[in-house]
Design a protein around this motif. Structure first.
Motif, mmCIF file in Angstrom:
data_model
loop_
_atom_site.group_PDB
_atom_site.id
_atom_site.type_symbol
_atom_site.label_atom_id
_atom_site.label_comp_id
_atom_site.label_asym_id
_atom_site.label_seq_id
_atom_site.Cartn_x
_atom_site.Cartn_y
_atom_site.Cartn_z
ATOM 1 N N ALA A 244 12.145 10.328 -2.469
ATOM 2 C CA ALA A 244 12.594 11.499 -3.240
ATOM 3 C C ALA A 244 11.713 11.680 -4.473
ATOM 4 O O ALA A 244 11.537 12.781 -4.971
ATOM 5 N N SER A 245 11.103 10.592 -4.973
ATOM 6 C CA SER A 245 10.264 10.730 -6.162
ATOM 7 C C SER A 245 8.811 11.014 -5.789
ATOM 8 O O SER A 245 7.965 11.190 -6.655
ATOM 9 N N GLY A 246 8.495 11.030 -4.477
ATOM 10 C CA GLY A 246 7.122 11.313 -4.046
ATOM 11 C C GLY A 246 6.213 10.102 -4.174
ATOM 12 O O GLY A 246 5.001 10.241 -4.302
ATOM 13 N N ASP A 247 6.782 8.897 -4.137
ATOM 14 C CA ASP A 247 5.985 7.666 -4.267
ATOM 15 C C ASP A 247 5.442 7.236 -2.901
ATOM 16 O O ASP A 247 6.196 7.059 -1.943
ATOM 17 N N MET A 248 4.118 7.084 -2.794
ATOM 18 C CA MET A 248 3.500 6.816 -1.487
ATOM 19 C C MET A 248 3.862 5.429 -0.951
ATOM 20 O O MET A 248 4.022 5.245 0.251
ATOM 21 N N ASN A 249 3.974 4.440 -1.834
ATOM 22 C CA ASN A 249 4.310 3.091 -1.361
ATOM 23 C C ASN A 249 5.738 3.049 -0.826
ATOM 24 O O ASN A 249 6.010 2.416 0.200
ATOM 25 N N GLU A 250 6.634 3.746 -1.533
ATOM 26 C CA GLU A 250 8.018 3.794 -1.054
ATOM 27 C C GLU A 250 8.070 4.515 0.295
ATOM 28 O O GLU A 250 8.757 4.092 1.231
ATOM 29 N N ALA A 251 7.305 5.600 0.418
ATOM 30 C CA ALA A 251 7.299 6.360 1.686
ATOM 31 C C ALA A 251 6.801 5.481 2.831
ATOM 32 O O ALA A 251 7.352 5.502 3.934
ATOM 33 N N ALA A 252 5.775 4.670 2.570
ATOM 34 C CA ALA A 252 5.257 3.770 3.608
ATOM 35 C C ALA A 252 6.332 2.769 4.013
ATOM 36 O O ALA A 252 6.569 2.529 5.197
ATOM 37 N N ALA A 253 6.995 2.196 3.016
ATOM 38 C CA ALA A 253 8.021 1.178 3.300
ATOM 39 C C ALA A 253 9.185 1.776 4.085
ATOM 40 O O ALA A 253 9.831 1.089 4.862
ATOM 41 N N GLN A 254 9.473 3.058 3.864
ATOM 42 C CA GLN A 254 10.614 3.702 4.528
ATOM 43 C C GLN A 254 10.247 4.321 5.877
ATOM 44 O O GLN A 254 11.129 4.702 6.645
ATOM 45 N N LEU A 255 8.945 4.465 6.162
ATOM 46 C CA LEU A 255 8.522 5.277 7.317
ATOM 47 C C LEU A 255 9.185 4.850 8.636
ATOM 48 O O LEU A 255 9.878 5.643 9.277
ATOM 49 N N PHE A 256 8.967 3.598 9.045
ATOM 50 C CA PHE A 256 9.458 3.202 10.369
ATOM 51 C C PHE A 256 10.979 3.124 10.409
ATOM 52 O O PHE A 256 11.590 3.513 11.398
ATOM 53 N N SER A 257 11.618 2.623 9.315
ATOM 54 C CA SER A 257 13.092 2.558 9.390
ATOM 55 C C SER A 257 13.691 3.958 9.435
ATOM 56 O O SER A 257 14.676 4.205 10.125
ATOM 57 N N GLY B 213 -3.670 7.435 -1.341
ATOM 58 C CA GLY B 213 -3.241 6.035 -1.205
ATOM 59 C C GLY B 213 -2.845 5.717 0.221
ATOM 60 O O GLY B 213 -3.624 5.912 1.147
ATOM 61 N N LEU B 214 -1.610 5.224 0.414
ATOM 62 C CA LEU B 214 -1.164 4.854 1.756
ATOM 63 C C LEU B 214 -0.870 6.077 2.628
ATOM 64 O O LEU B 214 -0.523 5.948 3.795
ATOM 65 N N GLY B 215 -1.019 7.286 2.054
ATOM 66 C CA GLY B 215 -0.807 8.516 2.821
ATOM 67 C C GLY B 215 -1.736 8.589 4.032
ATOM 68 O O GLY B 215 -1.357 9.122 5.076
#
Ligand code: TXA
Ligand code: MG
Length: 317
Positions: free
Chosen positions: A264-277, A302-304
């Motif tokens: 929700a904050s647009g953080d790329m690392n958080e998005a990566a961590a959440q992607l598969f789950s 970044g991880l995008g």
């Protein structure tokens, strides 16, 4: 389903399974891996069979430290630099095999190179030390399906496999893979370590191997066009969800009607961590509701790069 508790007894049990040539799933900071003794051909064959993995697709060898890695692969200057800065961590190096490499050739699927990684996850480290031999571990999912970032994902996809329960994977994306071979460093797979970090460490831009040449050269056969795929159809770069779709959002500007938001904050690392789950959860919901999936555009920073790589493969029909 067999979840194994992450205590001393559990670690000993897992090491015993590996010694007996059995496959089991271990947590790493990237994703869960389907682990087997890298020195036993039969054990490696079980992994290919369990994953229904094309035989030509080689596996990553996991070791607890640099000293063990040196017994398996020949380090050139690039490999030394990357290992010094990023190991243990979400980086895999493809190196020429040492002449007396103890890893069974089946792990390399006929190549004279070996993919090696030192995972940073405490349980993976403890298990590798307890076991005392290199461990091959592809992501613990049937070939082509979503990678698991939680023990329950493994249990749902591979119900007969024992899983050492390490909770959620902190990074949630597979390792980045760099070839450190005589022709110079090559970028083989975007993953949990960003291209910028790697290029800064090496002081040069990395060449990517074209995907067509890739398949022929068998350089990174894991880069199959359709991979990391949910069962439901996935539409990319959606601005809003259609009525027959569950929308996965990204960032603060995502519509309220989103079924989930990668960050929700647009953080790329958080998005990566959440992607598969998120994809696992939304895929189950889509199946239950007879819907499809759509996901908003994810920036390339970044991880995008790695996130978009996985999403493009997931969306391929
Ligand atoms: O984060 C990760 O890397 C996870 C965890 C469990 O460590 N493992 C993982 O493994 O993602 P897997 O098997 O799903 O992906 C391994 C990739 C494949 O794309 C394979 O083609 C490539 O590594 N690979 C393995 N050995 C190689 C080699 N000798 N040369 C080039 N590519 C190789
Ligand atoms: Mg995989």
């Amino acid at each position: 389903m067999t979840l194994i508790a992450a205590d001393t007894k559990g670690l000993k049990l897992c090491a015993a399974l590996l010694r007996q040539g059995e496959a089991m799933a271990m947590p790493t900071e990237t994703v869960y891996g389907l682990a087997a003794d890298a020195t036993q051909g039969d054990a490696i064959a079980k992994i290919y069979a369990l994953k229904n993995r094309p035989q030509f697709n080689p596996l990553i060898c996991h070791v607890p430290d640099l000293e063990s890695a040196r017994q398996l692969g020949v380090f050139n200057e690039t490999a030394e630099k990357l290992a010094a800065q990023f190991w243990p961590g979400p980086l895999t190096l493809v190196l020429p095999r040492t002449p007396d490499c103890p890893v069974h050739p089946l792990a390399s699927a006929g190549l004279d190179t070996l993919a090696i990684r030192i995972p940073a996850h405490r349980l993976a480290q403890n298990l590798l030390r307890e076991f005392g031999r290199p461990v091959v571990a592809p992501s613990a999912n049937p070939s082509g399906r979503l990678s698991p970032s939680r023990a329950e994902h493994v249990a749902a996809m591979l119900p007969d496999v024992a899983v050492l329960d390490g909770g959620d994977c902190a990074i949630g994306l597979e390792s980045s893979i760099i070839g450190c071979l005589p022709g110079g460093p090559v970028w083989l797979r975007a993953g949990g370590l960003s291209r910028a970090s790697i290029e800064t460490c090496l002081g040069e831009k990395l060449d990517e191997v074209p995907e067509t040449q890739d398949a022929e050269a068998k350089l990174a056969p894991g880069r199959l066009a359709r991979h990391y795929a949910p069962k439901a159809r996935l539409r990319l770069n959606a601005q809003s969800g259609n009525t027959d779709e569950l929308l996965i959002g990204f960032g603060p500007q995502a519509p309220e009607a989103c079924a989930a938001n990668l960050s929700a904050s647009g953080d790329m690392n958080e998005a990566a961590a959440q992607l598969f789950s998120t994809l696992h959860a939304m895929d189950a919901l889509a199946e239950a509701q007879g819907k499809r999936l759509a996901i908003m555009a994810i920036p390339e920073d970044g991880l995008g790069e790695a996130i978009n790589d996985r999403l493009r493969r997931a969306a391929k029909s």
